[in-house]
Design a protein around this motif. Structure first.
Motif, PDB file in Angstrom:
ATOM      1  N   VAL A  47       0.877  -0.713  -0.080  1.00 17.43           N
ATOM      2  CA  VAL A  47       0.040  -0.108   0.485  1.00 17.43           C
ATOM      3  C   VAL A  47       1.104   1.284   0.132  1.00 17.43           C
ATOM      4  O   VAL A  47       1.716   0.979   0.681  1.00 17.43           O
ATOM      5  CB  VAL A  47      -0.709   0.635   1.128  1.00 17.43           C
ATOM      6  N   PHE A  48       0.676   2.668  -0.680  1.00 14.36           N
ATOM      7  CA  PHE A  48       1.339   3.839  -1.079  1.00 14.36           C
ATOM      8  C   PHE A  48       0.575   4.908   0.227  1.00 14.36           C
ATOM      9  O   PHE A  48      -0.689   4.680  -0.553  1.00 14.36           O
ATOM     10  CB  PHE A  48       1.105   4.127  -1.701  1.00 14.36           C
ATOM     11  N   MET A  49       1.109   5.170   1.085  1.00 18.57           N
ATOM     12  CA  MET A  49       0.413   6.129   1.974  1.00 18.57           C
ATOM     13  C   MET A  49       0.722   7.556   1.931  1.00 18.57           C
ATOM     14  O   MET A  49       2.579   7.550   1.614  1.00 18.57           O
ATOM     15  CB  MET A  49       0.849   5.828   3.082  1.00 18.57           C
ATOM     16  N   ILE A  50       0.327   8.480   2.254  1.00 17.34           N
ATOM     17  CA  ILE A  50       0.847   9.958   2.228  1.00 17.34           C
ATOM     18  C   ILE A  50       0.003  10.892   2.429  1.00 17.34           C
ATOM     19  O   ILE A  50      -1.891  10.692   3.008  1.00 17.34           O
ATOM     20  CB  ILE A  50       1.006  10.302   0.635  1.00 17.34           C
ATOM     21  N   ASN A  51       0.355  11.772   3.500  1.00 17.86           N
ATOM     22  CA  ASN A  51      -0.652  12.395   4.533  1.00 17.86           C
ATOM     23  C   ASN A  51      -1.565  11.216   4.469  1.00 17.86           C
ATOM     24  O   ASN A  51      -2.858  12.219   5.196  1.00 17.86           O
ATOM     25  CB  ASN A  51      -1.490  13.455   3.582  1.00 17.86           C
ATOM     26  N   GLY A  52      -1.393  10.497   5.922  1.00 14.76           N
ATOM     27  CA  GLY A  52      -1.973   9.853   6.306  1.00 14.76           C
ATOM     28  C   GLY A  52      -3.701   8.880   5.482  1.00 14.76           C
ATOM     29  O   GLY A  52      -3.736   8.063   6.300  1.00 14.76           O
ATOM     30  N   ARG A  53      -3.320   9.073   4.186  1.00 13.32           N
ATOM     31  CA  ARG A  53      -4.118   8.421   3.220  1.00 13.32           C
ATOM     32  C   ARG A  53      -3.686   7.550   3.333  1.00 13.32           C
ATOM     33  O   ARG A  53      -2.468   7.284   1.827  1.00 13.32           O
ATOM     34  CB  ARG A  53      -4.672   9.386   2.247  1.00 13.32           C
ATOM     35  N   ILE A  54      -4.118   5.776   2.538  1.00 15.31           N
ATOM     36  CA  ILE A  54      -3.916   5.004   1.678  1.00 15.31           C
ATOM     37  C   ILE A  54      -4.320   5.662   0.032  1.00 15.31           C
ATOM     38  O   ILE A  54      -5.424   5.327  -0.244  1.00 15.31           O
ATOM     39  CB  ILE A  54      -4.631   3.884   1.921  1.00 15.31           C
ATOM     40  N   LEU A  55      -3.187   5.871  -1.099  1.00 20.98           N
ATOM     41  CA  LEU A  55      -3.828   6.012  -2.672  1.00 20.98           C
ATOM     42  C   LEU A  55      -3.811   5.070  -3.041  1.00 20.98           C
ATOM     43  O   LEU A  55      -4.625   5.287  -3.598  1.00 20.98           O
ATOM     44  CB  LEU A  55      -2.742   6.948  -2.802  1.00 20.98           C
ATOM     45  N   GLN A  56      -3.025   4.221  -2.994  1.00 21.04           N
ATOM     46  CA  GLN A  56      -3.227   2.883  -3.914  1.00 21.04           C
ATOM     47  C   GLN A  56      -2.943   1.701  -2.523  1.00 21.04           C
ATOM     48  O   GLN A  56      -1.546   1.808  -1.927  1.00 21.04           O
ATOM     49  CB  GLN A  56      -2.390   3.143  -4.390  1.00 21.04           C
ATOM     50  N   ASP A  57      -3.414   0.670  -3.163  1.00 21.54           N
ATOM     51  CA  ASP A  57      -3.231  -1.158  -2.635  1.00 21.54           C
ATOM     52  C   ASP A  57      -3.468  -2.306  -3.426  1.00 21.54           C
ATOM     53  O   ASP A  57      -4.399  -2.218  -4.055  1.00 21.54           O
ATOM     54  CB  ASP A  57      -4.283  -1.174  -1.498  1.00 21.54           C
ATOM     55  N   THR A  68       3.866   6.074 -12.189  1.00 22.35           N
ATOM     56  CA  THR A  68       5.101   7.121 -12.385  1.00 22.35           C
ATOM     57  C   THR A  68       4.346   8.666 -11.020  1.00 22.35           C
ATOM     58  O   THR A  68       4.701   9.159 -11.050  1.00 22.35           O
ATOM     59  CB  THR A  68       4.908   8.590 -13.284  1.00 22.35           C
ATOM     60  N   THR A  69       3.136   8.029 -10.807  1.00 23.44           N
ATOM     61  CA  THR A  69       2.405   9.158  -9.896  1.00 23.44           C
ATOM     62  C   THR A  69       3.257   9.256  -8.849  1.00 23.44           C
ATOM     63  O   THR A  69       2.919  10.113  -8.420  1.00 23.44           O
ATOM     64  CB  THR A  69       1.037   8.917 -10.142  1.00 23.44           C
ATOM     65  N   LEU A  70       2.925   7.978  -7.598  1.00 18.81           N
ATOM     66  CA  LEU A  70       3.575   7.414  -7.355  1.00 18.81           C
ATOM     67  C   LEU A  70       4.677   7.529  -7.124  1.00 18.81           C
ATOM     68  O   LEU A  70       4.848   8.155  -6.241  1.00 18.81           O
ATOM     69  CB  LEU A  70       2.858   5.985  -6.556  1.00 18.81           C
ATOM     70  N   THR A  71       5.845   7.791  -7.605  1.00 18.28           N
ATOM     71  CA  THR A  71       7.202   7.612  -8.024  1.00 18.28           C
ATOM     72  C   THR A  71       7.124   9.488  -7.768  1.00 18.28           C
ATOM     73  O   THR A  71       7.757  10.115  -6.888  1.00 18.28           O
ATOM     74  CB  THR A  71       7.550   7.386  -9.208  1.00 18.28           C
ATOM     75  N   GLU A  72       6.557  10.421  -8.495  1.00 20.39           N
ATOM     76  CA  GLU A  72       6.456  11.386  -8.077  1.00 20.39           C
ATOM     77  C   GLU A  72       5.896  12.271  -7.044  1.00 20.39           C
ATOM     78  O   GLU A  72       6.634  12.680  -6.010  1.00 20.39           O
ATOM     79  CB  GLU A  72       5.851  12.036  -9.439  1.00 20.39           C
ATOM     80  N   LEU A  73       4.893  11.397  -6.841  1.00 15.54           N
ATOM     81  CA  LEU A  73       4.834  11.638  -4.772  1.00 15.54           C
ATOM     82  C   LEU A  73       6.098  11.351  -4.092  1.00 15.54           C
ATOM     83  O   LEU A  73       6.296  12.058  -2.572  1.00 15.54           O
ATOM     84  CB  LEU A  73       3.535  10.833  -4.677  1.00 15.54           C
ATOM     85  N   TYR A  74       6.693  10.082  -3.878  1.00 19.35           N
ATOM     86  CA  TYR A  74       7.267   9.279  -3.448  1.00 19.35           C
ATOM     87  C   TYR A  74       8.686  10.981  -3.252  1.00 19.35           C
ATOM     88  O   TYR A  74       8.516  11.411  -2.116  1.00 19.35           O
ATOM     89  CB  TYR A  74       7.701   8.632  -3.232  1.00 19.35           C
ATOM     90  N   PHE A  75       9.290  11.180  -4.157  1.00 19.45           N
ATOM     91  CA  PHE A  75      10.475  11.765  -4.204  1.00 19.45           C
ATOM     92  C   PHE A  75       9.721  12.948  -4.514  1.00 19.45           C
ATOM     93  O   PHE A  75      11.066  13.706  -4.194  1.00 19.45           O
ATOM     94  CB  PHE A  75      11.166  10.954  -5.667  1.00 19.45           C
ATOM     95  N   GLY A  76       9.050  13.171  -5.099  1.00 24.15           N
ATOM     96  CA  GLY A  76       8.688  15.538  -4.946  1.00 24.15           C
ATOM     97  C   GLY A  76       8.381  15.618  -4.065  1.00 24.15           C
ATOM     98  O   GLY A  76       8.463  15.260  -2.731  1.00 24.15           O
ATOM     99  N   ALA A  77       7.147  17.047  -3.997  1.00 30.69           N
ATOM    100  CA  ALA A  77       6.548  17.090  -2.908  1.00 30.69           C
ATOM    101  C   ALA A  77       7.605  17.886  -1.425  1.00 30.69           C
ATOM    102  O   ALA A  77       8.456  17.398  -1.029  1.00 30.69           O
ATOM    103  CB  ALA A  77       5.948  16.655  -1.851  1.00 30.69           C
TER     104      ALA A  77
END
Ligand SMILES: Nc1ncnc2c1ncn2[C@@H]1O[C@H](COP(=O)(O)OP(=O)(O)OP(=O)(O)O)[C@@H](O)[C@H]1O
Ligand SMILES: [Mg+2]
Lengths: 252, 292
Positions: free
Chosen positions: A223-233, A243-252
């Motif tokens: 599962v991928f989590m960000i800001n306390g939310r599960i974005l994808q499972d 690519t969206t998750l990779t960006e969220l992971y390394f970006g921001a």
């Protein structure tokens, strides 16, 4: 399919920071679930909610179907929630074996009544715990370190002791918070092997890890989590190639 | 001889106090300054029972200790619910408040103290008998605590002090362990109070002031906090050395400052040479502090 762990609508915030936002998570026995997300996503907080360090603002945590919200930290451990810590939290003035011996789900030695009038029970529990500890250390090729002060061990071995101590709890759920951080070489191989063996023995395992190849090797689902939310499972490969998750992971 | 016997009894009483304080603060890691008030509860309850009832003295002492234990549970259960740090503040309030109460009640004798406690043992053998009882109890206390902190229970105490969160997350009930340690330590202080009352037959509130906890703490730290025999060494040194100086028969004008200077020097020298106390294991302490 029966789930060892199920969280339903779990919420938690610290003031303005949302660390857990409507989290619905399930883990089945024998499964190794990867939990990934950037720093501050709320991964450790989720472990704290499940193990009872934190109380959720709302939502339910079920262990084998039974709600455990009302149980304090120590009782959840007795119910079979075993965990490790991002910062290990070993008992630093004790030896490896001493660290192991206080860790079983049931430890009559913590009761003044038992140590004064129930000596026989305490002694037999000690014997069982010692055998179990040796067996676990043996599996990690660490039996030689049993009588060493835990702080005399190199970092990688201390991480393994953190896992070994958690394994003294023979419960159905195991939560591992960044077991590989700073671990390399032989300890890396050992960690991977032992986690896999524990899943094969039927435990439900959740691993928080920034080391993506470790997750890829061990887990089929993540599962991928960000800001306390599960974005994808979903399947690990899908998460990693997104690519969206990779960006969220390394970006921001 | 009589005089030496009395000193011996005092030393034994302070060994009991220091050893039990060490259990609470050194082993249990529970910061409290209320130890003198539990000493007082034991002393006053057993003294009042001796005056107003026909209970045998050992029973009075045990009831006094039981009251100290109960009071300590009340304090710890409410304070520790908030936090470990809160116990320090709460214990200070408890110590000051309860002593104030004792000073203002009629049946405790108020600020003038409680006298007229019957002499249970009379005749020339009185002091030697009390000395024997006090010494036996001091030895029993030290060895009982030593046995407690050695086995599986002691291992749990150490783990709790090292890393309470991890300890609890392994299934250990830290709160109940703290309550038990606190109650045992304070109950033992109550026993010391009972012996004190029956031997001296007179107690007054100023013997149980909060500063007493500084004196007891000095004994614990000097001897070696968290060691079984440290409190013994500390209590003997701190009580015997001033007495030994009196034997020099110096004029009082020199004696009083002499005692103060020697006392302070002693504490400074030992703490400088042996920061973990005379019996403290410096190596292990360093390691546990993560300095090596
Ligand atoms: N007890 C607390 N009180 C206030 N804020 C907290 C508390 N615990 C965590 N936080 C905050 O909650 C957020 C999530 O923290 P958490 O430790 O769960 O993240 P994480 O995903 O484990 O991050 P990392 O990968 O860095 O370990 C962070 O912003 C953190 O500062
Ligand atoms: Mg974390």
């Amino acid at each position: 399919m029966s789930h060892v762990l199920r969280t339903e609508g779990l919420n938690k915030r610290f003031g303005g920071i949302v660390v857990c936002d409507d989290v619905n998570l399930t883990i089945a026995g024998g499964e190794i679930l990867g939990l990934i997300g950037p720093n501050g996503a709320g991964k450790t907080s989720l472990f704290n909610l499940i193990s009872g360090v934190l109380r959720p603002d709302s939502g339910t945590i079920r262990l084998n179907g039974k709600a455990v919200n009302g149980e304090p930290l120590y009782r959840r451990a007795r119910l079979g929630v075993a965990r490790t810590w991002q910062h290990m939290l070993l008992f630093r003035s004790m030896t490896v074996m001493e660290n192991m011996l206080v860790a079983p789900r049931h430890y009559p030695g913590e009761s003044i009544l038992r140590v004064t009038v129930g000596r026989a029970g305490v002694r037999s529990a000690e014997r069982t715990a010692r055998e179990r500890a040796h067996a676990i250390l043996d599996r990690m090729a660490l039996d030689g370190t049993a009588d060493m002060p835990v702080t005399d061990l190199p970092f990688g071995q201390q991480k393994l002791i953190g896992l070994a101590r958690a394994l003294m709890n023979d419960g159905p759920l195991l939560l591992l918070d960044e077991p590989m951080a700073g671990v390399e070489g032989a300890a890396y191989e050992t960690m991977q092997r032992v986690v896999r063996q524990e899943a094969e023995s039927g435990r439900a395992i959740c691993v928080v890890e920034h080391n993506v190849s470790f997750i890829r090797d061990l887990c089929s689902r993540a599962v991928f989590m960000i800001n306390g939310r599960i974005l994808q499972d979903g399947p690990v490969e899908e998460l990693i190639s997104s690519t969206t998750l990779t960006e969220l992971y390394f970006g921001a | 001889m009589e005089y030496l016997g009395t000193i011996g009894i005092l030393i034994a009483i302070y060994i009991i106090l220091a050893a039990s304080y060490n259990l609470v603060i050194g082993y249990g890691g529970l910061a409290t300054v209320a130890h003198p008030i539990f000493f007082a509860i034991g002393a006053y309850v057993s003294g009042l029972l001796a005056i107003h009832t026909t209970l045998p003295p050992p029973v009075s002492v045990l009831v006094g200790s039981g009251c100290a234990m109960l009071a300590s549970l009340l304090l710890a259960a409410s304070a520790l619910r908030v936090s470990g740090d809160y116990l320090l503040i709460a214990s200070l309030g408890f110590q000051l408040g309860l002593l104030q109460l004792i000073k203002n009640l009629a049946f405790t004798g108020g600020p003038g103290g409680l006298g007229g406690i019957p002499a249970t043992i009379v005749g020339p053998s009185r002091t030697p008998v009390y000395l024997a009882i006090a010494v036996v109890l001091a030895i029993a206390t030290v060895f009982a605590i030593r046995a407690l902190v050695r086995g599986p229970y002691g291992r749990a105490i150490t783990a709790m002090r090292d890393e309470e969160l991890a300890f609890s997350a392994l299934g250990r009930n830290a709160m109940s362990m703290k309550l038990v340690i606190f109650a045992i330590g304070c109950g033992i202080a109550g026993i010391a109070g009972g012996i004190y009352t029956f031997y001296f037959q007179y107690i007054s509130p100023d013997q149980f002031e909060v500063l007493q906890s500084a004196a007891i703490l000095t004994m614990v730290v000097l001897g070696g906090m968290g060691t079984a025999f440290g409190p013994v060494v500390g209590a003997v040194l701190l009580l015997a050395i001033p007495q030994a100086i009196t034997f020099l028969q110096l004029p009082p004008s020199i004696m009083a400052p002499m005692q103060g200077i020697i006392f302070t020097l002693l504490v400074l020298v030992f703490l400088f040479l042996r920061p973990a106390g005379i019996l403290g294991d410096t190596g292990r302490r360093r390691r546990s502090a993560g300095l090596t």
